[in-house]
Scaffold this motif. Structure first.
Motif, PDB file in Angstrom:
ATOM      1  N   LEU A 164      24.039  -1.826   8.247  1.00 56.37           N
ATOM      2  CA  LEU A 164      23.466  -0.804   7.780  1.00 56.37           C
ATOM      3  C   LEU A 164      22.135  -1.026   6.769  1.00 56.37           C
ATOM      4  CD1 LEU A 164      23.360   2.266   8.396  1.00 56.37           C
ATOM      5  CD2 LEU A 164      25.150   2.424   6.830  1.00 56.37           C
ATOM      6  N   PRO A 165      22.448  -1.888   5.759  1.00 56.39           N
ATOM      7  CA  PRO A 165      21.590  -1.978   5.016  1.00 56.39           C
ATOM      8  C   PRO A 165      20.321  -2.644   5.309  1.00 56.39           C
ATOM      9  CG  PRO A 165      23.665  -3.019   3.941  1.00 56.39           C
ATOM     10  CD  PRO A 165      23.896  -2.673   5.415  1.00 56.39           C
ATOM     11  N   GLN A 166      20.367  -3.367   6.121  1.00 56.50           N
ATOM     12  CA  GLN A 166      19.171  -3.856   6.809  1.00 56.50           C
ATOM     13  C   GLN A 166      18.340  -2.886   7.439  1.00 56.50           C
ATOM     14  OE1 GLN A 166      19.390  -6.512  10.209  1.00 56.50           O
ATOM     15  NE2 GLN A 166      17.749  -8.008   9.221  1.00 56.50           N
ATOM     16  N   MET A 167      19.004  -2.093   8.326  1.00 52.41           N
ATOM     17  CA  MET A 167      18.453  -1.176   9.102  1.00 52.41           C
ATOM     18  C   MET A 167      17.847  -0.036   8.189  1.00 52.41           C
ATOM     19  SD  MET A 167      21.442  -0.151  11.999  1.00 52.41           S
ATOM     20  CE  MET A 167      21.793  -1.410  13.217  1.00 52.41           C
ATOM     21  N   LEU A 168      18.362   0.212   7.132  1.00 58.00           N
ATOM     22  CA  LEU A 168      17.774   1.410   6.088  1.00 58.00           C
ATOM     23  C   LEU A 168      16.422   0.640   5.474  1.00 58.00           C
ATOM     24  CD1 LEU A 168      21.372   2.474   4.577  1.00 58.00           C
ATOM     25  CD2 LEU A 168      19.522   4.027   5.952  1.00 58.00           C
ATOM     26  N   ARG A 169      16.765  -0.693   5.078  1.00 53.10           N
ATOM     27  CA  ARG A 169      15.329  -1.219   4.408  1.00 53.10           C
ATOM     28  C   ARG A 169      14.436  -1.261   5.312  1.00 53.10           C
ATOM     29  NH1 ARG A 169      15.177  -1.998  -0.553  1.00 53.10           N
ATOM     30  NH2 ARG A 169      17.462  -2.905  -0.751  1.00 53.10           N
ATOM     31  N   LYS A 170      14.560  -1.421   6.505  1.00 50.59           N
ATOM     32  CA  LYS A 170      13.501  -1.544   7.556  1.00 50.59           C
ATOM     33  C   LYS A 170      12.871  -0.076   7.487  1.00 50.59           C
ATOM     34  CE  LYS A 170      13.882  -5.194  10.746  1.00 50.59           C
ATOM     35  NZ  LYS A 170      14.875  -5.775  11.536  1.00 50.59           N
ATOM     36  N   GLY A 178      23.494  -0.360  -2.128  1.00 49.55           N
ATOM     37  CA  GLY A 178      24.735  -1.394  -2.462  1.00 49.55           C
ATOM     38  C   GLY A 178      25.585  -1.301  -1.174  1.00 49.55           C
ATOM     39  N   PHE A 179      26.242  -2.713  -1.152  1.00 47.60           N
ATOM     40  CA  PHE A 179      27.403  -2.866  -0.261  1.00 47.60           C
ATOM     41  C   PHE A 179      28.427  -3.344  -0.946  1.00 47.60           C
ATOM     42  CE2 PHE A 179      29.744  -5.517   2.661  1.00 47.60           C
ATOM     43  CZ  PHE A 179      29.756  -4.681   3.905  1.00 47.60           C
ATOM     44  N   GLY A 203      22.075  -8.567   8.052  1.00 46.52           N
ATOM     45  CA  GLY A 203      22.047  -7.152   7.821  1.00 46.52           C
ATOM     46  C   GLY A 203      22.607  -6.667   6.695  1.00 46.52           C
ATOM     47  N   VAL A 204      23.433  -7.639   5.739  1.00 42.81           N
ATOM     48  CA  VAL A 204      24.113  -7.411   4.381  1.00 42.81           C
ATOM     49  C   VAL A 204      22.900  -7.394   3.407  1.00 42.81           C
ATOM     50  CG1 VAL A 204      25.866  -7.458   2.811  1.00 42.81           C
ATOM     51  CG2 VAL A 204      26.261  -7.753   5.195  1.00 42.81           C
ATOM     52  N   LEU A 205      22.341  -8.919   3.579  1.00 43.88           N
ATOM     53  CA  LEU A 205      21.276  -9.235   2.619  1.00 43.88           C
ATOM     54  C   LEU A 205      20.031  -8.298   2.084  1.00 43.88           C
ATOM     55  CD1 LEU A 205      21.204 -13.020   3.670  1.00 43.88           C
ATOM     56  CD2 LEU A 205      22.026 -11.861   1.365  1.00 43.88           C
ATOM     57  N   ASP A 206      20.116  -7.433   2.940  1.00 42.26           N
ATOM     58  CA  ASP A 206      19.146  -6.469   2.604  1.00 42.26           C
ATOM     59  C   ASP A 206      19.427  -5.454   1.492  1.00 42.26           C
ATOM     60  OD1 ASP A 206      16.319  -7.037   3.294  1.00 42.26           O
ATOM     61  OD2 ASP A 206      16.861  -6.576   5.409  1.00 42.26           O
ATOM     62  N   SER A 207      20.717  -5.826   0.910  1.00 43.57           N
ATOM     63  CA  SER A 207      21.237  -4.674  -0.076  1.00 43.57           C
ATOM     64  C   SER A 207      20.758  -5.185  -1.339  1.00 43.57           C
ATOM     65  CB  SER A 207      22.869  -5.028  -0.300  1.00 43.57           C
ATOM     66  OG  SER A 207      23.506  -4.823   0.874  1.00 43.57           O
ATOM     67  N   ASP A 208      20.570  -4.128  -2.393  1.00 43.34           N
ATOM     68  CA  ASP A 208      20.290  -4.718  -3.687  1.00 43.34           C
ATOM     69  C   ASP A 208      21.286  -5.267  -4.490  1.00 43.34           C
ATOM     70  OD1 ASP A 208      17.318  -3.661  -3.948  1.00 43.34           O
ATOM     71  OD2 ASP A 208      18.626  -1.990  -3.415  1.00 43.34           O
ATOM     72  N   LEU A 209      22.733  -4.886  -4.114  1.00 43.30           N
ATOM     73  CA  LEU A 209      23.751  -5.566  -4.810  1.00 43.30           C
ATOM     74  C   LEU A 209      24.882  -5.546  -3.657  1.00 43.30           C
ATOM     75  CD1 LEU A 209      25.522  -6.107  -7.252  1.00 43.30           C
ATOM     76  CD2 LEU A 209      26.077  -4.011  -7.727  1.00 43.30           C
ATOM     77  N   MET A 478      24.442  -1.325  -9.738  1.00 46.67           N
ATOM     78  CA  MET A 478      23.750  -1.164  -8.644  1.00 46.67           C
ATOM     79  C   MET A 478      22.290  -0.773  -9.242  1.00 46.67           C
ATOM     80  SD  MET A 478      24.100   0.809  -5.135  1.00 46.67           S
ATOM     81  CE  MET A 478      24.884   2.113  -5.621  1.00 46.67           C
ATOM     82  N   ILE A 479      22.357   0.183 -10.358  1.00 52.02           N
ATOM     83  CA  ILE A 479      21.189   0.911 -10.740  1.00 52.02           C
ATOM     84  C   ILE A 479      20.528  -0.187 -11.592  1.00 52.02           C
ATOM     85  CG2 ILE A 479      20.600   2.261 -12.604  1.00 52.02           C
ATOM     86  CD1 ILE A 479      22.823   4.388 -11.710  1.00 52.02           C
ATOM     87  N   SER A 480      21.106  -1.126 -12.207  1.00 47.32           N
ATOM     88  CA  SER A 480      20.285  -2.137 -12.687  1.00 47.32           C
ATOM     89  C   SER A 480      19.725  -3.435 -11.890  1.00 47.32           C
ATOM     90  CB  SER A 480      21.012  -2.762 -14.201  1.00 47.32           C
ATOM     91  OG  SER A 480      21.896  -4.091 -13.685  1.00 47.32           O
ATOM     92  N   SER A 481      20.503  -3.496 -11.036  1.00 50.09           N
ATOM     93  CA  SER A 481      19.852  -4.458  -9.844  1.00 50.09           C
ATOM     94  C   SER A 481      18.590  -3.863  -9.006  1.00 50.09           C
ATOM     95  CB  SER A 481      20.967  -4.663  -8.756  1.00 50.09           C
ATOM     96  OG  SER A 481      21.883  -5.148  -9.129  1.00 50.09           O
ATOM     97  N   CYS A 482      18.701  -2.448  -8.849  1.00 52.91           N
ATOM     98  CA  CYS A 482      17.472  -1.876  -8.363  1.00 52.91           C
ATOM     99  C   CYS A 482      16.239  -1.842  -8.942  1.00 52.91           C
ATOM    100  CB  CYS A 482      17.726  -0.480  -7.824  1.00 52.91           C
ATOM    101  SG  CYS A 482      19.234  -0.263  -6.680  1.00 52.91           S
ATOM    102  N   ARG A 483      16.528  -1.631 -10.412  1.00 54.27           N
ATOM    103  CA  ARG A 483      15.543  -1.494 -11.264  1.00 54.27           C
ATOM    104  C   ARG A 483      14.828  -2.955 -11.467  1.00 54.27           C
ATOM    105  NH1 ARG A 483      17.798   0.961 -16.113  1.00 54.27           N
ATOM    106  NH2 ARG A 483      18.858  -1.300 -16.387  1.00 54.27           N
TER     107      ARG A 483
END
Ligand code: GDG
Length: 491
Positions: A164-170, A178-179, A203-209, A478-483
């Motif tokens: 899911l993270p990869q599908m969403l990032r695309k 986050g995952f 697939g998971v690696l496209d997460s921020d955290l 997650m908030i700080s990773s995304c920032r």
């Protein structure tokens, strides 16, 4: 206005898990839908975050819903429960959930590496299961894309949704996602057995955290990414071509207040009296598990048999093992086998050591009500967790919480994630029947002072590392990773 309908810049947390926290039933007479909010660990963990950030929950309904029912169901779930249902056909659901999730990923993540072919000779690594997994993940992605607003946070739960993270990032390149994995993550030597291991990692690696319960799981994941994908990784995270995925350790906990309140209630006090009366003069050893082969239930029963064989002092009505075995994944063959094996073992031991009015093992192959569960936790002299692998294991925390007065002993498998933190427990290797049998005897013989010291350590950990603390820590990180990601991209 519900969180699900918030418009404009994102202000909400979108929690995504395989199942919605609501069970859906249809009244056979009226045809009306009936909903029941579940009170699982994740639900109470997120209650703590809800005050700070409204959230919607995206998840599968658990059964196929007729197309003409879907829109009514959708709007009622959205409006009344802030839940967004994902609809899957029965065939996709079966291949995705029973097939890929529960018969491929689950055993492999718990180091069960050579699943035999089933009775029809079918191999587990069947491409139709993998295809269904991709389709199901895609269905989740579509629902999330529909409700996502820029700035929202998406928190994906568990092994069912690793693509899911990869599908969403695309679809949404600047999405904040986050995952968290609730199971162990195995060593790369085991993980690479999975034919689709590279796709899962990507697939998971496209997460921020990416979060895990323990240091070991996190480090297996990072080294898996290095060895299997050739990526650069450290304890902070994994770097791929265009993205840095932060990795963190977030051990889950329980909601202590729900147990304190329950133990204070008249209903639980009544159950305690009933259990005490039924087991007068007997020591109680308690096991509480889903009927799952990772929980090591046969290992526990064999060690209990050895206790009776080796120590005559425990025979003749002196000790009872109460084992709750909640039915689980009953459509998967391995789970059906486990129930038969357990019944056979229990029957043999009760036949050998029991009498007209005494069964050494009471095996309850049903879910028990929360009141009775708390009462059993309260009266048990020891609780035994013998998982051969377990992401964390919340039963061990719950027992500690209910032993404020009696300071019963926790016997805990070294293969449960909770063994990393619960240093006051008696640690055992469930494969070592002699050691486990001795631990039973030691637990029942321990003096009051030693039990008190052990319990104090356990209690301190369980009440500080709660479910709410887990959820808040993950969301904050997650908030700080995304920032950080946004700043690095704009630099
Ligand atoms: C997965 C991971 C990880 C059990 N019997 C009854 C009942 N329960 C409740 C317990 C506890 C929960 O079920 C079981 O939680 P666990 O953590 O022990 O195990 P899994 O279900 O395998 O959970 C695990 C967890 O996710 C969280 O990340 O710890 O490692 O495998 O809360 O109380 N509840 C009631 N009646 C029962 O008969 N009411």
């Amino acid at each position: 206005q519900t969180a699900g309908k918030s418009a404009g810049l994102g202000t909400k947390l979108i929690v995504v898990s395989n199942r919605l926290p609501v069970t859906i039933q249809r009244d056979p007479n009226t045809g009306e839908f009936e909903f029941k909010m579940s009170s699982g660990g994740l639900v109470s963990a997120l209650a703590g975050v809800k005050h700070e950030l409204p959230f919607v929950w995206v998840g599968w309904t658990g059964a196929e819903m007729a197309p003409d029912m879907q829109s009514t169901l959708y709007s009622r779930l959205e409006v009344e429960y802030d839940c967004i249902p994902v609809f899957l056909t029965a065939e996709i659901a079966d291949r995705y959930y029973n097939g890929f999730c529960n018969d491929v990923l689950w055993p492999l993540f718990h180091y069960i590496t050579h699943p035999p072919a089933n009775s029809e000779g079918e191999q587990k690594f069947d491409s139709k299961f993998w295809k269904a997994y991709r389709i199901a993940n895609r269905c989740f992605a579509s629902e999330i894309q529909r409700i996502y607003r820029r700035g929202d946070l998406v928190w994906v739960q568990d092994y069912h949704l690793m693509l899911l993270p990869q599908m969403l990032r695309k679809a949404i390149p600047d999405i904040q996602v986050g995952f968290f994995l609730h199971t162990p993550f195995p060593s790369s030597d085991v993980f690479r057995i999975l034919p689709d291991h590279k796709e899962i990692l990507r697939g998971v690696l496209d997460s921020d955290l990416i979060g895990f319960h323990t240091y070991d799981y996190a480090s297996h994941f990072v080294s898996g990414c290095s060895r299997l994908l050739g990526l650069e990784g450290s304890h902070r995270g994994v770097k791929s071509a265009h993205h840095f995925a932060n990795v963190g350790i977030f051990p889950i906990g329980i909601d202590p207040s729900s147990f304190i309140q329950a133990l204070d209630s008249q209903a639980v006090k009544d159950r305690i009296q009933e259990v005490r009366k039924a087991y007068t003069g007997k020591r109680i050893i308690l096991g509480v598990d889903r009927m799952d082969y990772i929980k090591g239930i046969p290992h526990k029963i064999k060690a209990f048999e050895r206790l009776l064989a080796r120590y005559p002092k425990y025979r003749a009505s002196k000790v009872t093992l109460i084992q709750i075995g909640v039915p689980s994944r009953t459509e998967v063959e391995e789970y059906q086998k486990l129930v038969s094996i357990t019944n056979e073992l229990v029957g043999g031991i009760n036949g050998k050591y029991g009498s007209v009015d005494y069964s050494p093992i009471v095996f309850i192959n049903q879910s028990v009500k929360f009141d009775l569960l708390c009462a059993l936790y309260y009266v048990a002299d020891a609780c035994v967790v013998t998982s051969i692998r377990d992401g964390m294991n919340l039963v061990s925390y719950e027992y500690v919480m209910c032993q404020l007065q009696n300071h019963g002993v926790l016997i805990l498998s070294e293969f449960a994630g909770s063994a990393r933190s619960l240093s006051g427990a008696m640690r055992v290797n469930p494969w070592n029947t002699d050691e486990l049998c001795s631990a039973f005897n030691d637990a029942l013989s321990l003096d009051k002072k030693e039990r008190h010291i052990r319990h104090w350590k356990l209690y301190h950990y369980v009440t500080t590392h709660t479910a709410a603390f887990w959820a808040k820590s993950f969301v904050k990180e997650m908030i700080s990773s995304c920032r950080d990601t946004l700043m690095n991209k704009s630099a």
